[in-house]
Design an enzyme around this catalytic site. Structure first.
Site, short mmCIF file in Angstrom:
data_model
loop_
_atom_site.label_atom_id
_atom_site.label_comp_id
_atom_site.label_asym_id
_atom_site.label_seq_id
_atom_site.Cartn_x
_atom_site.Cartn_y
_atom_site.Cartn_z
N HIS A 110 0.82 -1.22 0.00
CA HIS A 110 0.00 0.00 0.00
C HIS A 110 0.85 1.27 0.00
CE1 HIS A 110 -3.61 -2.32 0.36
NE2 HIS A 110 -3.26 -2.83 1.51
N HIS A 151 -6.44 -7.40 -0.61
CA HIS A 151 -6.59 -5.95 -0.78
C HIS A 151 -5.89 -5.52 -2.07
CE1 HIS A 151 -6.73 -6.69 3.64
NE2 HIS A 151 -7.77 -5.86 3.55
N ASP A 238 -4.66 -13.10 2.82
CA ASP A 238 -5.92 -12.71 3.45
C ASP A 238 -7.14 -13.00 2.58
OD1 ASP A 238 -4.73 -10.80 1.87
OD2 ASP A 238 -4.70 -9.23 3.39
ZN LIG Z 1 -4.08 -7.49 2.50
#
Ligand SMILES: [Zn+2]
Ligand SMILES: [Zn+2]
Length: 439
Positions: A110, A151, A238
């Site tokens: 990120h 994500h 995840d």
């Molecule tokens: Zn993640």
């Protein structure tokens, strides 16, 4: 016969945590390491463990524009985590092993090009730092990243958004239902790099079946067409059905088969927060698959809890893949059109929120559309809440293999910004000379 061998790098970062009870904590790696030792994997002749080296500030500055500077924003743990990824890559480049897996933290995907603070647990982008290190020291050019974290890898996307030599493929839970909210199919890269960003937003509840449909019909064919020198896997775990931060339904077997098919040269751990129920199994499955060993017995004790994929999701995923296949088929034409439409410069404005630091940043980015090179770029950044009190910065970036016009225009742009006096910092990043200077 198995002709594979695997390098492993562990770094649990005992002295780094966002807060002691935060889901991103050292136990993420400790349970995995226990499992790997218990299974005797480190005693196998095909698996070799490496100690992570320390990355240099210069390695991070090759990728990032830190405000006020990268050194003030990170700890040694970040440099070991990035160094661990580099160690894994070098083991492969020196042909000591056929592939490598860096199980390190803090994570990185990120972290964007400009860094004003920490977002999504990430401050510096460890995969991007490793990639630019490989380009600098090993002369690699075409690099593919497949981000398999649940994500969207918005930081990695941002760093390579204008680079046609880096293919960034990310499948993730649809951003309309999960942090960080981005990763739509329409985010394709800036005009000169159009379609080198491939986002595959999947519906919540996607299972191994859906994931492998995407892999077989889209990800693997796209990789085959791109012909990368090397494949990097940002290996987030995840997507697992037990993960507390997301809503997908992937199993350890699903992940291990993914690792086998992807056949990445280097995997770097990203997220994964189901510390006891998922990580030891998923990591063991990936390690066995990457080492060319049998992973069929790696099964979670509570596998019955994993939901089945709905018929609606199966249809949705098939349509999504079909839409992407159309875009990919027309990629050269779409890129030509986008370049023609943009004219001399492509611009975008956006807001970026650093959820871990509480910083709100506004950016204006400009990319020169250059017929002779990838084009120089500028970014003006303004942030509220930076603990250093720095509000504004202007940076110009000179790409690798830049033409003389772009080099001089980038220098002019940053000197002009300095003279105007509106910015607290003016920075020139030169990827050709491998320097970053404050003007
Ligand atoms: Zn993640
Ligand atoms: Zn140029």
């Amino acid at each position: 016969m198995n002709n594979k061998s695997l390098g492993l790098v562990f770094f649990p970062a005992f002295d780094w945590a966002i807060t002691p009870s935060h889901p991103e904590r050292e136990e993420r790696l400790l349970y995995t390491r226990d499992q790997i030792v218990e299974e005797g994997l480190l005693d196998l002749p095909t698996i070799r463990e490496y100690r992570p080296k320390l990355a240099k500030i210069q390695d991070a500055q090759r990728v990032h524009i830190g405000v006020p500077d990268i050194a003030s924003l990170i700890t040694d743990a970040h440099l070991v985590s990035a160094g661990g990824a580099i160690t894994a890559a070098e083991a492969v480049m020196r042909r000591e092993v056929t592939n490598a897996f860096a199980l390190v933290r803090p994570p990185g995907h990120h972290a964007m090009r400009v860094v004003q603070g920490t977002r999504g647990f990430c401050t510096i982008n460890i995969e991007a730092i490793m990639i630019e290190y490989l380009r600098r020291h090993y002369g690699l050019n075409r690099i593919a990243i497949v981000d398999t974290d649940v994500h969207h890898g918005d930081g990695t996307q941002d760093i390579f958004y204008h680079d046609p030599d880096t293919l960034f493929i990310s499948f993730h839970q649809d951003g309309r239902t999960l942090y960080p909210g981005t990763g739509a199919m329409t985010e394709l890269g800036s005009p000169s790099a159009l379609c080198s960003t491939v986002n595959i937003p999947l519906p919540p509840g996607t299972t191994d079946d859906g994931l492998h449909y995407v892999l077989d019909n889209l990800v693997l064919p796209v990789l085959e067409d791109f012909q990368p020198d090397i494949i990097i896997n940002s290996a987030g775990q995840d997507n697992h059905y037990s993960d507390p931060l997301a809503n997908m339904a992937i199993t350890a077997q699903g992940y291990a088969r993914l690792a086998e098919k992807l056949n990445a040269d280097i995997a770097v751990l990203e997220g994964g927060y189901s510390i006891e129920d998922a990580l030891p199994y998923v990591n063991t499955g990936i390690i066995l698959a990457m080492a060319g060993l049998d992973y069929s017995r790696v099964v979670e004790p509570d596998i019955a809890r994993c939901p089945r994929q709905s018929a609606a999701n199966t249809r949705y995923i098939a349509q999504l893949v079909a839409n992407w296949q159309d875009i990919w088929r027309q990629r050269d034409e779409l890129r030509r059109e986008a370049i023609a439409q943009a004219g001399d410069f492509w611009q975008r404005r956006r807001s970026i929120y650093y959820d871990d630091s509480g910083i709100q940043e506004r950016q204006q980015e400009t990319v020169r559309i250059c017929p002779r090179c990838h084009g120089y770029q500028t970014v003006a950044t303004e942030a509220e809440g930076n603990p250093f009190g720095v509000k504004t910065a202007f940076a110009a970036m000179i790409p690798r293999n830049s033409c003389s016009t772009c080099r001089s225009q980038a220098r002019d742009a940053v000197h002009k910004a300095k003279q105007e006096g509106h910015y607290d910092y003016c920075i020139l990043q030169d990827k050709e000379l491998d320097t970053l200077e404050q003007i």
